[in-house]
Design a protein around this motif. Sequence first.
Motif, mmCIF file in Angstrom:
data_model
loop_
_atom_site.group_PDB
_atom_site.id
_atom_site.type_symbol
_atom_site.label_atom_id
_atom_site.label_comp_id
_atom_site.label_asym_id
_atom_site.label_seq_id
_atom_site.Cartn_x
_atom_site.Cartn_y
_atom_site.Cartn_z
ATOM 1 N N SER A 1 -22.829 -29.159 4.814
ATOM 2 C CA SER A 1 -23.860 -28.653 3.613
ATOM 3 C C SER A 1 -24.622 -27.728 3.796
ATOM 4 O O SER A 1 -25.043 -27.504 4.975
ATOM 5 C CB SER A 1 -24.335 -30.057 3.269
ATOM 6 O OG SER A 1 -25.047 -29.849 2.289
ATOM 7 N N HIS A 2 -24.974 -27.130 2.960
ATOM 8 C CA HIS A 2 -26.077 -26.042 2.850
ATOM 9 C C HIS A 2 -27.096 -26.560 2.068
ATOM 10 O O HIS A 2 -27.936 -25.739 1.729
ATOM 11 C CB HIS A 2 -25.522 -24.665 2.331
ATOM 12 C CG HIS A 2 -24.362 -24.115 3.094
ATOM 13 N ND1 HIS A 2 -24.568 -23.153 4.254
ATOM 14 C CD2 HIS A 2 -23.108 -24.189 3.002
ATOM 15 C CE1 HIS A 2 -23.389 -22.764 4.572
ATOM 16 N NE2 HIS A 2 -22.402 -23.791 4.050
ATOM 17 N N SER A 3 -27.383 -27.628 1.623
ATOM 18 C CA SER A 3 -28.379 -28.297 0.859
ATOM 19 C C SER A 3 -29.352 -29.025 1.643
ATOM 20 O O SER A 3 -29.170 -29.838 2.432
ATOM 21 C CB SER A 3 -27.634 -28.919 -0.374
ATOM 22 O OG SER A 3 -28.504 -30.098 -0.915
ATOM 23 N N ARG B 1 -27.868 -31.176 -5.122
ATOM 24 C CA ARG B 1 -27.221 -30.137 -3.967
ATOM 25 C C ARG B 1 -26.454 -29.087 -4.674
ATOM 26 O O ARG B 1 -25.344 -28.711 -4.023
ATOM 27 C CB ARG B 1 -26.250 -31.098 -2.743
ATOM 28 C CG ARG B 1 -25.208 -32.105 -3.398
ATOM 29 C CD ARG B 1 -24.475 -32.645 -2.485
ATOM 30 N NE ARG B 1 -23.738 -31.772 -1.370
ATOM 31 C CZ ARG B 1 -22.753 -32.554 -0.753
ATOM 32 N NH1 ARG B 1 -22.400 -33.522 -0.991
ATOM 33 N NH2 ARG B 1 -21.961 -31.510 0.010
ATOM 34 N N GLU C 1 -26.716 -26.098 -4.270
ATOM 35 C CA GLU C 1 -26.593 -24.919 -3.181
ATOM 36 C C GLU C 1 -25.033 -24.889 -2.605
ATOM 37 O O GLU C 1 -24.383 -23.974 -2.179
ATOM 38 C CB GLU C 1 -27.638 -25.044 -2.155
ATOM 39 C CG GLU C 1 -28.965 -24.888 -2.573
ATOM 40 C CD GLU C 1 -29.727 -26.294 -2.824
ATOM 41 O OE1 GLU C 1 -30.902 -26.272 -2.755
ATOM 42 O OE2 GLU C 1 -28.947 -27.269 -2.941
ATOM 43 N N ASP C 2 -24.375 -26.239 -2.616
ATOM 44 C CA ASP C 2 -23.248 -26.427 -2.024
ATOM 45 C C ASP C 2 -22.193 -25.808 -2.885
ATOM 46 O O ASP C 2 -20.876 -26.056 -2.362
ATOM 47 C CB ASP C 2 -23.065 -27.784 -1.669
ATOM 48 C CG ASP C 2 -23.710 -28.263 -0.407
ATOM 49 O OD1 ASP C 2 -23.994 -27.438 0.430
ATOM 50 O OD2 ASP C 2 -24.103 -29.390 -0.144
#
Length: 446
Positions: A139-141, A311, A313-314
């Motif tokens: 994940s990038h969140s 989230r 950003e994902d």
Amino acid sequence: MASKQTLDNSTILESISDGVFSVDRDWKISSFNRAAETITGIKRNAALGRHCSEVFRSSLCGEQCALRETLRTGKPIIDKRCYFINSRGRKIPVTLSTAVLKDHSGEIIGGAETFRDISEIEILKKQLDQQSKTPLLSSHSDAMKSVISLVEAVADTSTTVLINGETGTGKEVAAKALHYLSSRNQAPFIAVNCAALPENLLESTLFGHVKGAFTGALENKLGYFARAGKGTLFLDEIGDISPALQVRLLRVLQEHEFEPVGSNKVEKTQARIITATNKNLSDLVSQGKFREDLYYRLNVIKISLPTLAQRFEDIPFLVEAFIKRFNQLHNKSIQGISAEALHSLQSYAWPGNIRELENSIERACVLSQKDYIQLSCFPFAETANLALEKRQGDIPGALGSGREEAEKQVIMDALKNNHSKIATAKALGIHKTTLFRKMKKYGISF
């Protein structure tokens, strides 16, 4: 000019990193290089003159011996995988190759084998395999950071875990992450949707049954608690099980034992239990629909999954992964997604969360006739954006009491749908500081 020095065979063998040994016709070791000493932990003097099976204790010793097969057929074997047990009792994974040894007259005098320690490769392979099975951990969140930390902290324990989250947020993915990051990862992972089966069938599925336990029980059948062994049993939609099953599950959690349907024989289970629900179990306890003692047994560790809107950003990374998957599945060659379409996906509320996004990308991949998926492949997102534009009007410069009231309502609705201030600002197309200023202006708390 300096004279050239000729390297003899023994010098060459001592300089290479692969283990090399040879045997004579009596299967006694006649040579044993330095790398063979390092890998096996056995000194050359202790190996020479001994039968190779005494030194290596390989998984291929005996009738499956690769060198025996080569001497029988005259054909070499290349890069065959097996393992040795070294002098400390540790299992060493290796790849080996074999060859026939002949004298000057062509007479077979024995055989040679080279082997390479692939322990580091196996470790890397296992890590990569785990990562491929646990996309949750990519994940990038910021919303996922605490979730990832908790998953990693409790993965290699036997603690019961309750995963809570809306439909489609990836509860089974989280359960698989817990399993594959644990020492149980070589044992089975079994998932059961408790809401998908009627009570009597679910009971038999979980605990098994004996022949004659009920109509149609023509033979003994193992249940999932038995089949899971030392692995993981994932019980999804746990809030939907009946009071009777709640009692049986409580016993399993307390005593680690159960009885198959129709049997009075107690059986043990070593399976780890992970449960999940999209319901509020504490509310069900208050309503008398879920046992309080079972709830506390299940809720030792609770992992709450954020919605996809929390989230966002994902979304670009999930879209990329889904496109790759569906390209292979549907024999497509989609290169990516247009900026306009991606922006629309990041602005959408996603009531169905990751599962809805996955289904939408599959549909778009199937329908798309271009290299990049366009907004037209997502009619729901386009409709949502048009409705949003219509309602928010010229939100950054709204004037007058009527427009201000409309602007306030748009912001409140967007906050409700997107679950976070950052996601809301992105959905409305304004900077987050602008959103904070307007929330303060209209007295909106969140």
